[in-house]
Design a protein around this motif. Structure first.
Motif: not given
Length: 498
Positions: A233-237, A329-332
């Motif tokens: 949610q923070w990454a999207l905002m 490896t982790v991505n949003i």
């Protein structure tokens, strides 16, 4: 004044008799510089929500030892910061006595509690001293709308090219992890609705009540945010509205240098030359005709059950979640569903695809008309990218694989994918289960932006034309050089013979 609470002051004056003339100008100035209306509700005789939230944040910042109360030293520091003068012992005694008599819960063994802090500010307004509260608010960088002013929000930090994005830094992510743990009061790994409201109780409002974020992240059965959902949610905002993201980070307690909370990604055109993207957050535009399964895919991505009732998407909709692409490896990934009727308006702008890392084109594998519409969208989007230098890696998705495919579907779709130079359609069925393979392919396409670029017939002809022109120029240059050299040889021989 009872009938019209927005009226700040009512005063009688006489210019002829010189009665209260100067007071008129004083109260007029006060109404502009220190208005009561944004701070106080005369009907309920209480602070307005946004004012109370701002004062709560100020209280939290002033509570340096984080014991939930302001002791004498903290109160004195607050007084010095706001009014440039220490709190006298007599003033402190009077203050304590007033709170003790009128609001006993406003005091604890540790000092003045939040309840007492808010009560004192209510009392100031009731005594006609709103300027005192405005002095406090402005010392903590609040503007007239009770939001943080430009002093704390370095807007110029976010200046970037259209094909660059903004991401949270490691400092900001570490802060958010600590915040999640501190507000997860029952330690169940989920931020319940009440806990999320508490988190944003020092912000003007909860930013995630906006429709853009309302259903965009992973939640549990009771509508609580999981940790992955919280970070997503923070990454999207941050991706969509970095200034708002920074403001809310500060509202909930981020005290580091605002410039340390974010970083600007490398331009995508450079990523294509380098053949690899360093981004951690990728945005995928999901195109497709009505009924192709776009909304169902977004629901599955954030763990939400598909609805049996068909509801067409009329506005862009988002879904964001963490994707473990490979070991360590982790991505949003952010999926943005594009309404079919909005594709034309999207492509009316030159930079409309600049924010897109991957384009996904979905169709109902049982419906030939759905396939044809998806293909038409692919051609339009690819053509727009070719014309404006915004070529986007693209994938075709054959949804509803649990249904019978339309006749000659494999032959038709395979031929088209070969003609435009991208992979054959990826078959999925959300109804039957996992879509993780598709998610991994989206991430892989985003990480290697030089691959999976569709090439239309017009684009291919344009490239051939450019090559022909380039070769013609090279040939003309070579002829010119050869001619000049021959002329010089001729001139030298003529001079020698003379």
């Amino acid at each position: 004044m009872h009938q019209f609470p927005e009226i700040e002051t009512c005063i009688e004056c006489s210019a002829l008799q010189q009665t209260q003339v100067s007071e008129v100008f004083y109260y007029a100035q006060k109404a502009v510089l220190h208005p009561t209306l944004p701070l106080f509700d005369r009907g309920t005789q209480s602070l307005k929500p946004r004012c109370a939230r701002a004062l709560k944040r100020i209280f939290v910042l002033s509570d340096q030892d984080k014991d939930g109360a302001l002791n004498c030293e903290e109160l004195n520091d607050f007084q010095v910061k706001c009014f440039d003068a220490p709190l006298q012992p007599k003033e402190l005694m009077d203050l304590t006595e007033v709170v003790q008599n009128k609001n006993p819960e406003g005091l604890s063994d540790c000092g003045l509690t939040l309840s007492g802090f808010l009560f004192l500010h209510e009392l100031l307004i009731q005594k006609g001293l709103p300027e005192t509260i405005w002095t406090v608010l402005r010392k903590f960088d609040y503007d007239n709308d009770l939001k943080l002013g430009d002093g704390l929000l370095p807007v110029t930090q976010f200046k970037r090219a259209s094909d660059q994005s903004v991401e949270l830094s490691n400092d900001a992510l570490d802060f958010l992890k600590r915040i999640f743990l501190s507000f997860d009061s029952d330690n169940d790994g989920v931020l319940e609705l009440s806990e999320a409201e508490d988190l944003f109780s020092t912000a003007p409002e909860n930013p995630w009540k906006d429709n853009t974020y309302k259903d965009a992240a992973e939640r549990n059965a009771s509508d609580g945010l999981t940790f992955n959902g919280f970070l997503s949610q923070w990454a999207l905002m941050t991706l969509l509205d970095p200034i708002n993201s920074l403001a809310n980070l500060i509202y909930i307690g981020y005290t580091g240098d605002p410039r340390s909370a974010f970083h600007i990604t490398r331009r995508r055109r450079i990523d294509r030359k380098k053949k690899y993207s360093q981004r951690n957050v990728f945005q995928c535009f999901v195109f497709g005709p009505k009924g192709s399964g776009k909304s169902t895919l977004l629901n599955a991505f954030v763990g939400r059950a598909a609805s049996d009732k068909y509801e067409p998407t009329v506005e862009p909709r988002f879904a964001a979640n963490v994707v473990e692409h490979s070991v360590g490896t982790v991505n949003i990934l952010v999926l943005r569903e594009m309404p079919p009727d909005g594709v034309a308006s999207l492509l009316s702008s030159k930079d409309s695809l600049a924010a897109c890392d991957v384009a996904l084109f979905m169709y109902d594998s049982s419906d030939e008309n759905s396939w044809q519409q998806a293909y038409d969208m692919l051609v339009k989007v690819a053509s727009h990218g070719e014309e404006n230098g915004m070529e986007i890696p693209s994938l075709i998705v054959a949804a509803k694989d649990d249904l019978h495919h339309f006749p000659l579907s494999v032959q038709n779709t395979t031929k088209v994918s070969q003609d435009i130079g991208i992979e054959a359609p990826i078959t999925i069925s959300v109804k039957l289960g996992d879509v993780s393979n598709l998610l991994h392919m989206i991430i892989d396409a985003a990480q290697h932006p030089h691959l999976r670029i569709p090439e239309t017939e017009a684009g291919r002809n344009r490239k051939l034309h450019h090559r022909f022109v380039s070769r013609s120029l090279i040939f003309a240059s070579a002829v010119a050089v050869f001619g000049l050299a021959a002329y010089r040889v001729y001139t030298l021989r003529k001079q020698a013979s003379g």
